[in-house]
Every structure is written in structure tokens, then in C-alpha cells.
Scaffold this motif. Structure first.
Motif, PDB file in Angstrom:
ATOM      1  N   VAL A   1       0.723  -1.326  -0.001  1.00 20.42           N
ATOM      2  CA  VAL A   1      -0.108   0.060   0.002  1.00 20.42           C
ATOM      3  C   VAL A   1       0.738   1.253  -0.085  1.00 20.42           C
ATOM      4  N   VAL A   2       1.966   1.421   0.645  1.00 21.73           N
ATOM      5  CA  VAL A   2       2.729   2.410   0.877  1.00 21.73           C
ATOM      6  C   VAL A   2       3.613   2.581  -0.564  1.00 21.73           C
ATOM      7  N   GLU A   3       3.960   1.511  -1.180  1.00 16.71           N
ATOM      8  CA  GLU A   3       4.347   1.667  -2.648  1.00 16.71           C
ATOM      9  C   GLU A   3       3.531   2.323  -3.639  1.00 16.71           C
ATOM     10  N   GLU A   4       2.309   1.709  -3.620  1.00 18.68           N
ATOM     11  CA  GLU A   4       1.038   2.270  -4.234  1.00 18.68           C
ATOM     12  C   GLU A   4       0.873   3.745  -3.947  1.00 18.68           C
ATOM     13  N   ALA A   5       0.681   4.247  -2.716  1.00 17.23           N
ATOM     14  CA  ALA A   5       0.678   5.496  -2.529  1.00 17.23           C
ATOM     15  C   ALA A   5       1.760   6.439  -2.814  1.00 17.23           C
ATOM     16  N   GLY A   6       2.910   5.780  -2.992  1.00 14.27           N
ATOM     17  CA  GLY A   6       4.058   6.652  -3.259  1.00 14.27           C
ATOM     18  C   GLY A   6       4.148   6.959  -4.835  1.00 14.27           C
ATOM     19  N   ARG A   7       3.481   5.820  -5.594  1.00 14.41           N
ATOM     20  CA  ARG A   7       3.369   6.158  -7.035  1.00 14.41           C
ATOM     21  C   ARG A   7       2.329   6.997  -7.402  1.00 14.41           C
ATOM     22  N   ALA A   8       1.231   7.034  -6.579  1.00 14.23           N
ATOM     23  CA  ALA A   8       0.113   7.969  -6.799  1.00 14.23           C
ATOM     24  C   ALA A   8       0.463   9.371  -6.462  1.00 14.23           C
ATOM     25  N   ASN A   9       1.407   9.408  -5.534  1.00 13.60           N
ATOM     26  CA  ASN A   9       1.485  10.951  -4.981  1.00 13.60           C
ATOM     27  C   ASN A   9       3.011  10.772  -4.916  1.00 13.60           C
ATOM     28  N   PRO A  10       3.644  11.514  -6.204  1.00 11.64           N
ATOM     29  CA  PRO A  10       5.010  11.450  -6.155  1.00 11.64           C
ATOM     30  C   PRO A  10       5.393  12.516  -5.237  1.00 11.64           C
ATOM     31  N   ASP A  11       4.693  13.705  -4.969  1.00 11.51           N
ATOM     32  CA  ASP A  11       5.193  14.660  -4.428  1.00 11.51           C
ATOM     33  C   ASP A  11       5.475  14.412  -2.863  1.00 11.51           C
TER      34      ASP A  11
END
Length: 371
Positions: free
Chosen positions: A239-249
Motif C-alpha cells: 500500500v505504501v508503494e502504491e501511495a508513493g506512485r500515486a503521490n510522487p510529491d
């Protein structure tokens, strides 16, 4: 033309009054005094007849003579209090005996709301009966309105579930068409940016639909967990990896300690993490989001999500309520924290939020095994 169905006109049912007296003349006198439209008088000459009437009818008030053979008024009152059907019926005792504080106390102890001595003034008995009739009618009206409200809420939740379920099909079609168009168009064309916005908006709408479906399942008791042994660390990391891709900032940092395996529903655990991390990214993602999974204790696994900022103390008591006023109303429906709280509770755990000096902390305590 008005095509909407109109609400049915409520019909007021007759109010039943029970009058019990072993003297027929007294029954005739009470009947003459209390009979009117909308009032149905149930007359009984003994306690046994009264009990039979109570089994057949719902009664707003019982007027009981104290002195009766076999079953006197006090004994009848005790029998009424012992029955689920008649235990809440108000009782007024009528007696021809002189004023005796001991007998009056016994009457109130038996469940009476009043104790009157014969001969009773007609205006006195009428005024008291009118009060209990009005209270009974208000109680019935409130009961009917509550039932109508419950039906409306259930219908609304059912419609929400149906609509959100049916919305997933066209949303899936939009995403498929977006993917296909992105392959057919040149990468440097302006249309590609438009497709990115379209895909982002569609995914956001799809998340809202899933939240509404989860909300409907929770409210209607349709939530079911698929329990199995799972590695919570893999769930959180994904989930953290997916959230990082969806929110690169956003600056999301994840740490894990100890044995984080537990017995739970991996998909629901993923939604818990996704909602908490998503909330942290919205409210403090640029300043950094710290996600920590602690499995160093034998009884539970603890998930902490920390972000910068502070929660308004006035909002804290309502933080996990559905459709509450949120910090950024445009970011969602206000269901994410509610759903996370309900999923944690379904696993037998607790979800809490608190303000600390360096930010906001959401902490989910999950037992190793669901009871």
C-alpha cells in the motif's frame, strides 16, 4: 404533473381502556363516563377476564378496582407486571376503602401511577384518563415515525448499494478506453495529458464508489471478513508503494519491527492502511508521512501513521463518524476514516487518533487472531 408517490395518510387506531370491577353498576357508570369516539372500552368483572382481554388487546390504561374476589386489584397488577405484553400498561387503582397510607403504598408498590378513592369526581377521572390517552397516542405516533424512518434509511442504503455496484461497470469501461487511447496517441501530444486527468478522476470516482459500497455493507450488516494467516508487513509495504506512485510529491517513509504476521482479512487490512496513509498524504504529505508497523508484542500488531499538522480538538470526538466535515471536502466523501475504524473493529482491534507536538498520529491495534 406530479408523478411522485404521496405518503399514505396515517390512520389513528382506537385507544383501548381496560376497566375492571366486580360490581356491574360500577362498570356501567364508568362506561357512560368514558365512552367516546376513538376510545374502545374493555370491561371485565374479574381479574381472570381482565387477563384474557390483555392477551388479546394492547391497552393504553387500566382502571382496576382493588376489592375483587379471587384475584384482587393488587394481585392483578402484579400479574400484569410479570407479563411482557402488559408490564408497561399504566394502572390507576380505584377503591371504596377509607384513605389508608399503607394500602396506598402497597398500590404504588404494585406498579400504580395513581390511587383514587370512590366516589371519584367525574372531572378528576376524565382529566387523568385524557392525559394517559394523549401519552399513548404520542407514543404510538413516535413508534410509527421511527419505523418509517428505519424503512427509509434501509431503502436508501439498499439503493446506494445497488447504484454504486452498477456504477463500477461504466467506470471500468472508461479506464479501459483511457488505456487504449494512451497507446494509440503520441506520448508528446496534448491529448495524453487530458487522458491522465481523465484516468485520475475516474480512479478517484472508483474509490468513492468502493467507499459507498463498504459503507452500505457496514450499515446493513453485510460486511464479511475472509480470515486467513497473512503477513501484515507485505500488505502495508504494498500500500505504501502504491501511495508513493500515486503521490510522487509526498515523502512516505515505512519502518517495520518484529513479527507482523496475524490472522485477518488481507484485503480489508489493505483498505485500513490505504485510508490512513491516504488521509496522512492529504493533510501532511509534503512535510512527510511516517508509517510504522510494530510486531514486537505477542498479543497484537500495532500500525502507526504519522503526519504533520494538528486535528482541531472540536473535530476529534467526531473524527470516525461517516460523512463528517473533513479538512479538505474536495478530497472525498468523508468515509475513509469511518471505514478504517469499522474494519479495525471487525478485526477485534481499536483505532485511535491523537495530536502530538510533532504532528498527528493514527494508531491501529490489531490482535494476532480475531475472536
Amino acid at each position: 404533473m406530479n408523478l411522485l408517490p404521496t405518503a399514505p395518510v396515517a390512520r389513528v387506531a382506537p385507544v383501548n381502556l381496560l376497566i375492571v370491577d366486580d360490581v356491574p353498576q360500577n362498570l356501567v357508570a364508568m362506561e357512560a363516563l368514558l365512552r367516546r369516539d376513538g376510545v374502545n372500552l374493555l370491561l371485565a368483572q374479574s381479574g381472570a377476564q381482565a387477563l384474557e382481554l390483555l392477551l388479546e388487546h394492547e391497552v393504553a390504561l387500566a382502571l382496576l378496582d382493588v376489592h375483587m374476589p379471587e384475584i384482587d386489584g393488587f394481585s392483578l397488577a402484579e400479574l400484569m407486571r410479570g407479563s411482557q405484553r402488559s408490564r408497561d400498561v399504566p394502572i390507576i387503582f380505584l377503591t371504596a376503602s377509607p384513605n389508608d397510607p399503607v394500602r396506598a403504598f402497597k398500590g404504588y408498590e404494585s406498579g400504580a401511577v395513581d390511587f383514587l378513592h370512590k366516589p371519584v369526581e367525574p372531572q378528576v377521572i376524565l382529566s387523568k384518563v385524557n392525559v394517559f390517552i394523549e401519552l399513548y397516542q404520542q407514543k404510538q405516533l413516535l413508534k410509527a415515525r421511527n419505523e418509517e424512518l428505519e424503512r427509509a434509511i434501509k431503502l436508501n442504503e439498499t439503493m446506494t448499494a445497488v447504484l454504486t455496484h452498477d456504477l463500477r461497470t461504466p467506470l471500468s469501461a472508461i479506464l479501459l478506453c483511457t488505456d487504449k487511447l494512451s497507446f494509440d496517441l503520441p506520448e508528446d501530444s496534448g491529448a495524453q495529458q487530458t487522458l491522465v486527468h481523465l484516468e485520475t478522476s475516474t480512479l478517484r470516482m472508483a474509490r468513492m464508489v468502493e467507499q459507498l459500497l463498504d459503507f452500505s455493507r457496514i450499515r446493513t450488516g453485510g460486511l464479511r471478513l475472509q480470515l486467513e494467516r497473512c503477513d501484515a508487513g507485505k500488505v502495508v509495504a504494498s500500500v505504501v508503494e502504491e501511495a508513493g506512485r500515486a503521490n510522487p510529491d509526498a515523502n512516505i517513509h515505512y519502518e517495520q519491527y518484529g513479527d507482523v504476521r496475524l490472522h485477518g482479512d488481507a484485503d480489508r487490512l489493505g483498505q485500513i492502511v490505504s485510508n490512513l496513509v491516504g488521509n496522512a498524504v492529504v493533510h501532511g504529505g509534503k512535510q512527510g508521512v511516517q508509517v510504522q508497523l510494530d510486531g514486537t508484542t505477542a498479543e497484537r500488531v500495532v500500525l502507526q501513521v504519522r503526519n504533520a499538522g494538528q486535528i482541531d480538538p472540536a473535530l476529534m470526538p467526531r473524527l470516525f463518524e461517516p460523512f463528517k466535515a473533513s479538512f479538505h471536502a474536495s478530497k472525498g466523501l468523508g468515509l475513509g476514516l469511518y471505514i478504517a475504524d469499522q474494519f479495525v473493529a471487525a478485526h477485534g482491534g481499536t483505532l485511535q487518533a491523537r495530536n502530538e507536538d510533532d504532528g498527528v498520529v493514527f494508531e491501529a491495534c490489531l490482535p494476532r487472531r480475531v475472536a
